[in-house]
Design a protein around this motif. Sequence first.
Motif, short mmCIF file in Angstrom:
data_model
loop_
_atom_site.label_atom_id
_atom_site.label_comp_id
_atom_site.label_asym_id
_atom_site.label_seq_id
_atom_site.Cartn_x
_atom_site.Cartn_y
_atom_site.Cartn_z
N LYS A 109 31.83 56.98 5.28
CA LYS A 109 33.14 56.46 5.63
C LYS A 109 33.17 55.92 7.06
O LYS A 109 33.80 54.91 7.34
CB LYS A 109 34.15 57.58 5.49
CG LYS A 109 35.49 57.01 5.23
CD LYS A 109 36.51 57.94 4.77
CE LYS A 109 37.80 57.18 4.90
NZ LYS A 109 38.92 58.03 5.05
N LEU A 124 51.23 59.52 -1.74
CA LEU A 124 50.83 59.24 -3.11
C LEU A 124 50.07 60.47 -3.60
O LEU A 124 48.98 60.76 -3.09
CB LEU A 124 49.93 57.99 -3.13
CG LEU A 124 49.29 57.65 -4.48
CD1 LEU A 124 50.35 57.26 -5.49
CD2 LEU A 124 48.31 56.49 -4.30
N SER A 170 41.23 61.88 -1.61
CA SER A 170 41.32 60.68 -0.79
C SER A 170 41.55 59.46 -1.69
O SER A 170 41.02 59.37 -2.78
CB SER A 170 40.01 60.52 -0.03
OG SER A 170 39.95 59.23 0.50
N LYS A 171 42.34 58.52 -1.17
CA LYS A 171 42.55 57.28 -1.93
C LYS A 171 41.77 56.14 -1.30
O LYS A 171 41.99 54.96 -1.58
CB LYS A 171 44.05 56.91 -1.95
CG LYS A 171 44.88 57.77 -2.87
CD LYS A 171 45.60 58.86 -2.11
CE LYS A 171 45.99 60.00 -3.02
NZ LYS A 171 46.37 61.19 -2.25
N PRO A 227 54.18 57.84 4.16
CA PRO A 227 53.93 57.36 2.80
C PRO A 227 53.10 58.40 2.05
O PRO A 227 52.13 58.92 2.61
CB PRO A 227 53.12 56.09 3.02
CG PRO A 227 52.43 56.29 4.32
CD PRO A 227 53.28 57.22 5.14
N GLU A 253 50.56 63.87 -3.19
CA GLU A 253 50.25 64.81 -2.10
C GLU A 253 51.11 66.06 -2.24
O GLU A 253 51.64 66.57 -1.25
CB GLU A 253 50.50 64.15 -0.73
CG GLU A 253 49.77 62.86 -0.45
CD GLU A 253 48.30 63.04 -0.11
OE1 GLU A 253 47.81 64.18 -0.14
OE2 GLU A 253 47.64 62.02 0.16
N GLN A 262 46.10 65.41 7.56
CA GLN A 262 44.94 65.13 8.42
C GLN A 262 45.36 64.79 9.84
O GLN A 262 44.58 64.95 10.77
CB GLN A 262 44.09 64.01 7.81
CG GLN A 262 43.41 64.43 6.53
CD GLN A 262 42.34 63.43 6.11
OE1 GLN A 262 42.57 62.57 5.27
NE2 GLN A 262 41.16 63.55 6.69
N GLN A 292 53.73 52.79 -8.46
CA GLN A 292 52.97 52.63 -7.23
C GLN A 292 52.98 51.17 -6.78
O GLN A 292 52.55 50.28 -7.53
CB GLN A 292 51.53 53.09 -7.44
CG GLN A 292 50.79 53.20 -6.12
CD GLN A 292 49.29 53.27 -6.27
OE1 GLN A 292 48.80 53.55 -7.36
NE2 GLN A 292 48.58 52.98 -5.21
N GLY A 312 50.38 61.55 4.90
CA GLY A 312 50.98 62.75 4.32
C GLY A 312 49.95 63.73 3.83
O GLY A 312 50.25 64.61 3.02
N ASP A 313 48.70 63.59 4.29
CA ASP A 313 47.63 64.43 3.74
C ASP A 313 47.23 65.56 4.67
O ASP A 313 46.18 66.17 4.49
CB ASP A 313 46.41 63.56 3.40
CG ASP A 313 45.93 62.76 4.60
OD1 ASP A 313 46.48 62.95 5.69
OD2 ASP A 313 45.01 61.95 4.44
N ARG A 316 40.51 66.84 5.01
CA ARG A 316 41.49 67.02 3.95
C ARG A 316 41.29 68.38 3.30
O ARG A 316 40.17 68.73 2.91
CB ARG A 316 41.27 65.92 2.92
CG ARG A 316 42.50 65.45 2.24
CD ARG A 316 42.10 64.43 1.19
NE ARG A 316 42.92 63.23 1.25
CZ ARG A 316 44.14 63.15 0.77
NH1 ARG A 316 44.71 64.18 0.19
NH2 ARG A 316 44.81 62.03 0.84
N ASP A 331 55.29 56.99 -3.52
CA ASP A 331 54.90 55.72 -4.12
C ASP A 331 54.54 55.92 -5.59
O ASP A 331 53.42 55.66 -6.00
CB ASP A 331 53.69 55.20 -3.33
CG ASP A 331 53.39 53.75 -3.61
OD1 ASP A 331 54.21 53.10 -4.25
OD2 ASP A 331 52.31 53.29 -3.19
N1 GTP Z 1 52.66 55.02 -0.53
C1 GTP Z 1 51.33 55.03 -0.64
N2 GTP Z 1 50.67 55.88 0.10
C2 GTP Z 1 49.34 55.89 -0.01
C3 GTP Z 1 48.61 55.02 -0.85
N3 GTP Z 1 47.29 55.28 -0.69
C4 GTP Z 1 47.23 56.28 0.21
N4 GTP Z 1 48.45 56.65 0.59
C5 GTP Z 1 48.83 57.70 1.55
O1 GTP Z 1 48.27 57.36 2.78
C6 GTP Z 1 47.78 58.51 3.43
C7 GTP Z 1 46.30 58.37 3.68
O2 GTP Z 1 45.62 58.28 2.46
P1 GTP Z 1 44.16 58.85 2.28
O3 GTP Z 1 43.82 58.76 0.85
O4 GTP Z 1 44.08 60.17 2.93
O5 GTP Z 1 43.34 57.77 3.03
P2 GTP Z 1 42.53 57.97 4.35
O6 GTP Z 1 43.17 58.95 5.27
O7 GTP Z 1 42.27 56.59 4.85
O8 GTP Z 1 41.20 58.52 3.76
P3 GTP Z 1 40.57 59.98 3.88
O9 GTP Z 1 40.20 60.13 5.33
O10 GTP Z 1 39.41 59.91 2.95
O11 GTP Z 1 41.59 60.96 3.44
C8 GTP Z 1 48.15 59.68 2.52
O12 GTP Z 1 49.38 60.18 2.95
C9 GTP Z 1 48.28 59.05 1.17
O13 GTP Z 1 49.13 59.76 0.34
C10 GTP Z 1 49.37 54.11 -1.64
O14 GTP Z 1 48.84 53.31 -2.40
N5 GTP Z 1 50.72 54.16 -1.49
#
Ligand code: GTP
Length: 338
Positions: free
Chosen positions: A155, A35, A230-231, A33, A37, A122, A95, A119-120, A225, A66
Motif C-alpha cells: 500500500k 461504508l 479496507s475499501k 463518510p 463500519e 484509523q 452507495q 470512519g474506520d 484497522r 453510503d
Molecule cells: N461514503 C463512502 N465512504 C467510503 C467509501 N469507501 C471508503 N469509505 C470510507 O472512507 C474511510 C476510509 O476507507 P478505507 O477503506 O479505510 O480506506 P483507506 O483508509 O484508504 O485504506 P486502509 O488504510 O486500507 O484502511 C472509511 O471511513 C470508509 O468507510 C465509499 O465508497 N463511500
Amino acid sequence: MPQIEEISKTVIEPQTLPVSSPLQKVALSFVVPVLNEDMNVRPLFEKLAVQLAGLQQTYEVIFVDDGSTDTTFAMLTKLHEEFPGVVRVIRFRRQFGKTPALVAGFSRCQGEIVFTMDGDLQDDPDEIPNFLAKLEEGYDLVSGWKFPRLDPISKTFPSKIFNGLVSFTTGVHLHDINNGFKAYRREIIEDSHLKLYGDFHRFVPIMAHWRGFRVAEIKVKHHPRTYGVSKFGARRFARGLIDLLNVLFLTTFLRTPLRFFGPLGFWTFLAGVLVDGFVVLRSYFFIHEPIHNQPSLFIGILLMIFGVQFIVTGLQSEMVRHYAFRSDEEYSIRQELD
Ligand SMILES: Nc1nc2c(ncn2[C@@H]2O[C@H](COP(=O)(O)OP(=O)(O)OP(=O)(O)O)[C@@H](O)[C@H]2O)c(=O)[nH]1
Ligand SMILES: [Mg+2]
C-alpha cells in the motif's frame, strides 16, 4: 439479483432524516463518510467526544452512510438518539461513493471549521488540537500526513508514487494527499469553484491551492484497522492517476483550452508536414519511387489530421468556455476593505 433486492429494500424504507437540521451554529463540524463500519462508528464518536470535551468548543458530527449493507445505519440511529443535536446522520439510498458523501456532509454542516475524518478508527482524534493550531497560524486547509506509516509495502509503495507524482505535477507538496483526515476553513467548502465529483475529494488541496487558499500539512498518528475491511484497492490507484490528469487539466488549461490544444495541434501538424516533406524529397532526389509506396507518407498524413483535430478541439473547448463563463468565478477574494 441479491443486489437489486437490497436496493429496493432501502428505497421503500421511510427516510427518517431531515435534510437540514434546525441545529444551532457550531464551531466545529466533523464529516465522517462511512461504508460498512458498524463496529467503528460508536468507538470513534466516543473518542471524539472525549477529545472535544477538553477543547470546550461546540461541535457536530455528521456521519454519511453510503448505503452500507451491515448494521452501520442502526448504530448511527442509536447514536443520534443518544446525542441529538450533536450526531447527525445522512443515509444514501445506495452507495454513491466517498466524494458525494463528503459533498452531502459539506452542504449541511454548520461549523466555521470543518474536519473530514475516516470512519474506520484509523485517524486519531488526539490530533485535532494540532490541526486547529495550524489553522490558527493562518492556513485555510490543513491536511494530515500519516507518520510513521504503519501500512504494508503493497500500500505504501503505490501511495509514494502517487504522492510524488501529484507533488511534482501540481506544485502542491503534500506527502499524503489521500489521507482522509483534514481540516478546512468554511470558505473553502463554500467556494463556488470547488466542484467535487468522481473521486475528486482527494484533490481538494490542489484545487484550493489553485484558488489561492493556503494549504499546509501536519504529521498525524494513525492506527491499524481493528474492525471491518479496507475499501482500498488497485482500481482506486488506477482511477487516481486518471483523476490526476483531469485535475491537472482543469487547474491549468480550463480557462484557456486553446492554449493547450493550439500548440499541441500546431506541432503535430508541423511534424506531419516535415515527415511528408522528407518522403517527397527522398523519392524525388534519391530513391526515385512513387511516394504512395512509402508507409511514412501515411504517418505524415495522420499527424496532419491529428494536428487539425487538436486545433478544432481547442476551438470547441473555447466555445464551451465562452458560454459557461461566469465573471464571479474568475477570481477568489481573501478580504475586502470597503
Ligand atoms: N461514503 C463512502 N465512504 C467510503 C467509501 N469507501 C471508503 N469509505 C470510507 O472512507 C474511510 C476510509 O476507507 P478505507 O477503506 O479505510 O480506506 P483507506 O483508509 O484508504 O485504506 P486502509 O488504510 O486500507 O484502511 C472509511 O471511513 C470508509 O468507510 C465509499 O465508497 N463511500
Ligand atoms: Mg482506512
